[in-house]
Design an enzyme around this catalytic site. Structure first.
Site, mmCIF file in Angstrom:
data_model
loop_
_atom_site.group_PDB
_atom_site.id
_atom_site.type_symbol
_atom_site.label_atom_id
_atom_site.label_comp_id
_atom_site.label_asym_id
_atom_site.label_seq_id
_atom_site.Cartn_x
_atom_site.Cartn_y
_atom_site.Cartn_z
ATOM 1 N N GLU A 101 -4.070 -6.477 -7.077
ATOM 2 C CA GLU A 101 -4.570 -6.135 -8.420
ATOM 3 C C GLU A 101 -5.198 -4.746 -8.506
ATOM 4 O O GLU A 101 -5.096 -4.086 -9.539
ATOM 5 C CB GLU A 101 -5.587 -7.198 -8.884
ATOM 6 C CG GLU A 101 -4.976 -8.563 -9.178
ATOM 7 C CD GLU A 101 -4.785 -9.443 -7.957
ATOM 8 O OE1 GLU A 101 -5.128 -9.014 -6.826
ATOM 9 O OE2 GLU A 101 -4.283 -10.573 -8.119
ATOM 10 N N HIS A 134 -5.377 -24.294 -8.262
ATOM 11 C CA HIS A 134 -4.327 -23.381 -8.751
ATOM 12 C C HIS A 134 -2.968 -23.866 -8.235
ATOM 13 O O HIS A 134 -2.872 -24.392 -7.121
ATOM 14 C CB HIS A 134 -4.647 -21.980 -8.220
ATOM 15 C CG HIS A 134 -3.845 -20.875 -8.833
ATOM 16 N ND1 HIS A 134 -2.504 -20.716 -8.589
ATOM 17 C CD2 HIS A 134 -4.189 -19.870 -9.664
ATOM 18 C CE1 HIS A 134 -2.060 -19.649 -9.253
ATOM 19 N NE2 HIS A 134 -3.073 -19.117 -9.917
ATOM 20 N N HIS A 152 -8.025 -18.656 -5.584
ATOM 21 C CA HIS A 152 -6.574 -18.450 -5.617
ATOM 22 C C HIS A 152 -6.116 -17.073 -5.135
ATOM 23 O O HIS A 152 -4.919 -16.785 -5.132
ATOM 24 C CB HIS A 152 -6.054 -18.650 -7.045
ATOM 25 C CG HIS A 152 -6.455 -17.546 -7.984
ATOM 26 N ND1 HIS A 152 -5.728 -16.382 -8.100
ATOM 27 C CD2 HIS A 152 -7.497 -17.412 -8.810
ATOM 28 C CE1 HIS A 152 -6.324 -15.587 -8.983
ATOM 29 N NE2 HIS A 152 -7.397 -16.187 -9.414
ATOM 30 N N ASP A 210 -4.682 -6.832 -14.701
ATOM 31 C CA ASP A 210 -4.219 -6.228 -13.450
ATOM 32 C C ASP A 210 -3.165 -7.048 -12.713
ATOM 33 O O ASP A 210 -3.045 -6.997 -11.493
ATOM 34 C CB ASP A 210 -5.431 -6.012 -12.525
ATOM 35 C CG ASP A 210 -6.255 -7.280 -12.355
ATOM 36 O OD1 ASP A 210 -5.711 -8.369 -12.607
ATOM 37 O OD2 ASP A 210 -7.440 -7.185 -11.973
ATOM 38 N N ARG A 235 -4.740 -13.750 -3.427
ATOM 39 C CA ARG A 235 -3.743 -13.544 -2.356
ATOM 40 C C ARG A 235 -4.381 -13.122 -1.042
ATOM 41 O O ARG A 235 -3.931 -13.529 0.017
ATOM 42 C CB ARG A 235 -2.737 -12.473 -2.795
ATOM 43 C CG ARG A 235 -1.519 -13.037 -3.477
ATOM 44 C CD ARG A 235 -0.535 -11.932 -3.811
ATOM 45 N NE ARG A 235 0.791 -12.451 -4.040
ATOM 46 C CZ ARG A 235 1.168 -13.132 -5.111
ATOM 47 N NH1 ARG A 235 0.290 -13.437 -6.048
ATOM 48 N NH2 ARG A 235 2.413 -13.550 -5.247
ATOM 49 N N GLU A 268 -9.169 -4.217 -20.823
ATOM 50 C CA GLU A 268 -9.884 -4.444 -19.555
ATOM 51 C C GLU A 268 -9.546 -3.314 -18.562
ATOM 52 O O GLU A 268 -9.209 -3.543 -17.406
ATOM 53 C CB GLU A 268 -9.556 -5.814 -18.954
ATOM 54 C CG GLU A 268 -10.534 -6.246 -17.884
ATOM 55 C CD GLU A 268 -10.176 -7.580 -17.249
ATOM 56 O OE1 GLU A 268 -10.674 -8.604 -17.719
ATOM 57 O OE2 GLU A 268 -9.397 -7.595 -16.266
HETATM 58 C C1 UD1 Z 1 -1.460 -14.244 -10.523
HETATM 59 C C2 UD1 Z 1 -1.911 -12.786 -10.495
HETATM 60 C C3 UD1 Z 1 -3.403 -12.696 -10.230
HETATM 61 C C4 UD1 Z 1 -4.187 -13.567 -11.197
HETATM 62 C C5 UD1 Z 1 -3.646 -14.979 -11.163
HETATM 63 C C6 UD1 Z 1 -4.328 -15.799 -12.214
HETATM 64 C C7 UD1 Z 1 -0.348 -11.136 -9.617
HETATM 65 C C8 UD1 Z 1 0.165 -10.452 -8.424
HETATM 66 N N1 UD1 Z 1 -1.244 -12.101 -9.403
HETATM 67 O O1 UD1 Z 1 -1.625 -14.776 -9.225
HETATM 68 O O2 UD1 Z 1 -3.818 -11.349 -10.393
HETATM 69 O O3 UD1 Z 1 -5.533 -13.569 -10.787
HETATM 70 O O4 UD1 Z 1 -2.236 -14.959 -11.457
HETATM 71 O O5 UD1 Z 1 -4.186 -17.157 -11.978
HETATM 72 O O6 UD1 Z 1 0.035 -10.824 -10.706
HETATM 73 N N2 UD1 Z 1 2.664 -21.379 -10.228
HETATM 74 C C9 UD1 Z 1 3.169 -22.499 -10.859
HETATM 75 N N3 UD1 Z 1 2.861 -22.684 -12.185
HETATM 76 C C10 UD1 Z 1 2.087 -21.834 -12.898
HETATM 77 C C11 UD1 Z 1 1.565 -20.710 -12.224
HETATM 78 C C12 UD1 Z 1 1.875 -20.485 -10.900
HETATM 79 O O7 UD1 Z 1 3.867 -23.303 -10.269
HETATM 80 O O8 UD1 Z 1 1.860 -22.055 -14.079
HETATM 81 C C13 UD1 Z 1 3.030 -21.142 -8.809
HETATM 82 C C14 UD1 Z 1 4.496 -20.709 -8.657
HETATM 83 O O9 UD1 Z 1 4.993 -21.223 -7.459
HETATM 84 C C15 UD1 Z 1 4.369 -19.180 -8.587
HETATM 85 C C16 UD1 Z 1 3.096 -19.062 -7.782
HETATM 86 O O10 UD1 Z 1 2.238 -20.086 -8.291
HETATM 87 O O11 UD1 Z 1 5.486 -18.566 -7.971
HETATM 88 C C17 UD1 Z 1 2.431 -17.725 -7.810
HETATM 89 O O12 UD1 Z 1 2.274 -17.237 -9.122
HETATM 90 P P1 UD1 Z 1 1.960 -15.659 -9.327
HETATM 91 O O13 UD1 Z 1 1.776 -15.405 -10.782
HETATM 92 O O14 UD1 Z 1 2.977 -14.835 -8.621
HETATM 93 O O15 UD1 Z 1 0.636 -15.439 -8.540
HETATM 94 P P2 UD1 Z 1 -0.806 -16.039 -8.742
HETATM 95 O O16 UD1 Z 1 -1.314 -16.358 -7.394
HETATM 96 O O17 UD1 Z 1 -0.784 -17.089 -9.773
HETATM 97 N N1 UDP Z 2 -9.409 -21.413 -15.949
HETATM 98 C C1 UDP Z 2 -8.879 -22.492 -16.646
HETATM 99 N N2 UDP Z 2 -8.582 -23.622 -15.948
HETATM 100 C C2 UDP Z 2 -8.771 -23.737 -14.606
HETATM 101 C C3 UDP Z 2 -9.298 -22.622 -13.905
HETATM 102 C C4 UDP Z 2 -9.595 -21.473 -14.608
HETATM 103 O O1 UDP Z 2 -8.707 -22.443 -17.861
HETATM 104 O O2 UDP Z 2 -8.477 -24.794 -14.046
HETATM 105 C C5 UDP Z 2 -9.726 -20.187 -16.698
HETATM 106 C C6 UDP Z 2 -11.068 -19.567 -16.430
HETATM 107 O O3 UDP Z 2 -12.062 -20.129 -17.256
HETATM 108 C C7 UDP Z 2 -10.821 -18.100 -16.719
HETATM 109 C C8 UDP Z 2 -9.393 -17.911 -16.282
HETATM 110 O O4 UDP Z 2 -8.795 -19.201 -16.276
HETATM 111 O O5 UDP Z 2 -10.878 -17.828 -18.113
HETATM 112 C C9 UDP Z 2 -9.367 -17.291 -14.923
HETATM 113 O O6 UDP Z 2 -8.105 -17.448 -14.369
HETATM 114 P P1 UDP Z 2 -7.834 -17.210 -12.833
HETATM 115 O O7 UDP Z 2 -9.053 -17.518 -12.050
HETATM 116 O O8 UDP Z 2 -6.590 -17.961 -12.519
HETATM 117 O O9 UDP Z 2 -7.480 -15.663 -12.796
HETATM 118 P P2 UDP Z 2 -8.341 -14.333 -12.599
HETATM 119 O O10 UDP Z 2 -9.356 -14.283 -13.676
HETATM 120 O O11 UDP Z 2 -8.915 -14.388 -11.227
HETATM 121 O O12 UDP Z 2 -7.330 -13.261 -12.719
#
Ligand code: UD1
Ligand code: UDP
Length: 376
Positions: A134, A248, A214, A98, A216, A120
């Site tokens: 999501e 995160h 993490h 999602d 939003r 999923e």
């Molecule tokens: C995203 C997904 C969320 C999911 C989460 C898993 C959307 C809208 N959100 O949220 O559904 O639960 O990923 O973790 O799709 N960043 C880094 N390095 C990384 C990853 C993220 O620096 O490897 C930072 C960057 O500044 C980036 C910000 O995090 O712009 C946000 O990343 P984004 O994928 O937009 O949103 P998440 O909060 O990670």
């Molecule tokens: N996870 C990981 N390292 C971390 C935190 C989470 O590998 O430091 C794994 C966790 O076990 C799960 C997945 O990442 O499999 C979940 O990711 P996240 O919570 O970022 O996203 P969501 O599932 O909420 O979309």
């Protein structure tokens, strides 16, 4: 007959973890030509997973930007995926979950008349703001998808209630459990063993509470309230408790977490952990506090009592199983519920039992079969 051309598209850590077993199964299946495109909506957190599962993308769009706004990310994905679809002309695009990657990739495939398989599928809270964005992303994926891989009967029913035909739904289990089963049998990395020793978990001197957050909709006051609750717990339990929080990389999370918890004794902040380490820390934990989606599934599978830092969940199966409890983000409630589980062995034992309502580890196999069996 020509091979079925399947292009898996994903972009974030959780999508990669859940798609890794599916990609492996696609690669091993006769009659399928499997290709992988990553948007890299996440960069470092995606790469950790690709490395662990040895998945090498055929196309890497490298789209992550610091603190990316949703509209910009969506536009970038749409614009950059379209030429990939034109080049690859797959029979199927396979997406998972999602995220923005899922929503935009499903739309891009629909625009090009390519069939979409949604892994999923059918998770719902029925509240468009929880989780944000999501709940809407997965609904868009559902209306564009041709084949819906529902993890549970409940998610199948959600899809049926929205008018999706039963013959377009396959109940597969969640490949999160496939991934967990693949990884949990590997030995813990030396660093995790060292931490567990250093924190006194192995000798039972301290109990481990693992935290992740993490979402939003928790940015701002809610994440601050979560951190304040953790601080209160650290002060209350002193050196009998070790709180561990892999933070995160989203700057909206990094900022408040480091500001409020950076110098609190008993709280260890870590960078995002490689999945193998995270799984071993979950196993070593007494309790988990999280707003994550995937961790709700894994914790239920491992039988680890988990307080979910949200008002609503799209994974009620874990609550029904009794391993998950919704506590929201009110700091008083978080502290009270945590204390209840840490101080009352009876309350703890009621929650601590492994159940697998989310799957049996064979989801990837059923997804591949579903694609091969599909008839319009
Ligand atoms: C995203 C997904 C969320 C999911 C989460 C898993 C959307 C809208 N959100 O949220 O559904 O639960 O990923 O973790 O799709 N960043 C880094 N390095 C990384 C990853 C993220 O620096 O490897 C930072 C960057 O500044 C980036 C910000 O995090 O712009 C946000 O990343 P984004 O994928 O937009 O949103 P998440 O909060 O990670
Ligand atoms: N996870 C990981 N390292 C971390 C935190 C989470 O590998 O430091 C794994 C966790 O076990 C799960 C997945 O990442 O499999 C979940 O990711 P996240 O919570 O970022 O996203 P969501 O599932 O909420 O979309």
């Amino acid at each position: 007959m020509a091979d079925l051309r399947v292009l898996s598209i994903f972009g974030t850590r959780p999508e990669a973890i859940k798609m890794a077993p599916v990609v492996k199964a696609l690669e091993a299946a006769p009659g399928i030509r499997s290709r992988v495109c990553v948007t890299a909506q996440h960069r470092e957190m995606l790469d950790q997973v690709l490395e662990l599962f040895k998945v090498t993308p055929d196309i890497d769009l490298n789209l992550m930007r610091p603190n990316q706004p949703l509209a910009q990310l969506t536009a970038q994905i749409l614009e950059n995926i379209d030429p990939v679809l034109a080049d690859e002309h797959p029979d199927w695009v396979l997406i998972q979950g999602d995220t923005t990657t899922v929503m935009a990739a499903s739309l891009a495939a629909f625009y090009r008349g390519i069939k979409v398989g949604h892994v999923e599928a059918g998770l719902r809270t029925n509240d468009k703001l929880q989780p944000f964005p999501e709940e809407i992303n997965r609904r868009i994926a559902s209306v564009t998808a041709d084949l819906h891989f529902a993890p549970t009967q409940l998610s199948r029913e959600n899809l049926l209630n929205e008018g999706i035909l039963d013959r377009h739904i396959v109940v597969t289990g969640n490949p999160a459990i496939d991934a967990l089963q693949m990884i949990v049998k590997l030995p813990a990395p030396a660093q995790v063993d060292a931490w567990i020793k250093e924190w006194g978990i192995a000798e039972g001197k301290r109990r481990l509470v693992l935290i992740t957050a993490h979402r939003r909709e928790n940015f701002g006051e809610p994440i601050e309230a979560i951190c304040e609750a953790l601080k209160t717990l650290a002060l209350h339990y002193g050196d009998s408790l070790q709180l561990v929080y892999p933070v995160h990389l989203n700057p909206n999370i990094q900022g408040p977490v480091k500001r409020i918890l950076g110098n609190v004794i008993g709280v260890t902040l870590l960078p995002p952990l490689e999945y193998l380490s995270l799984v071993h820390l979950m196993k070593a934990s007494t309790l988990i506090l999280t707003d994550s989606g995937g961790i709700q599934e894994e914790a239920t599978g491992l039988g680890k009592p988990t307080l979910v830092l949200r008002e609503k969940t799209e994974r009620p199966e874990g609550v029904i199983a009794g391993v998950l409890k919704l506590v929201g983000t009110d700091p008083v409630k978080i502290v009270t519920e945590t204390q209840c589980l840490l101080d009352d062995p009876k309350a703890y034992d009621t929650m601590a039992h492994a159940e697998n309502p989310f799957g049996d580890g064979r989801a990837a196999e059923r997804i591949v079969k579903g694609l091969l069996d599909y008839t319009n």
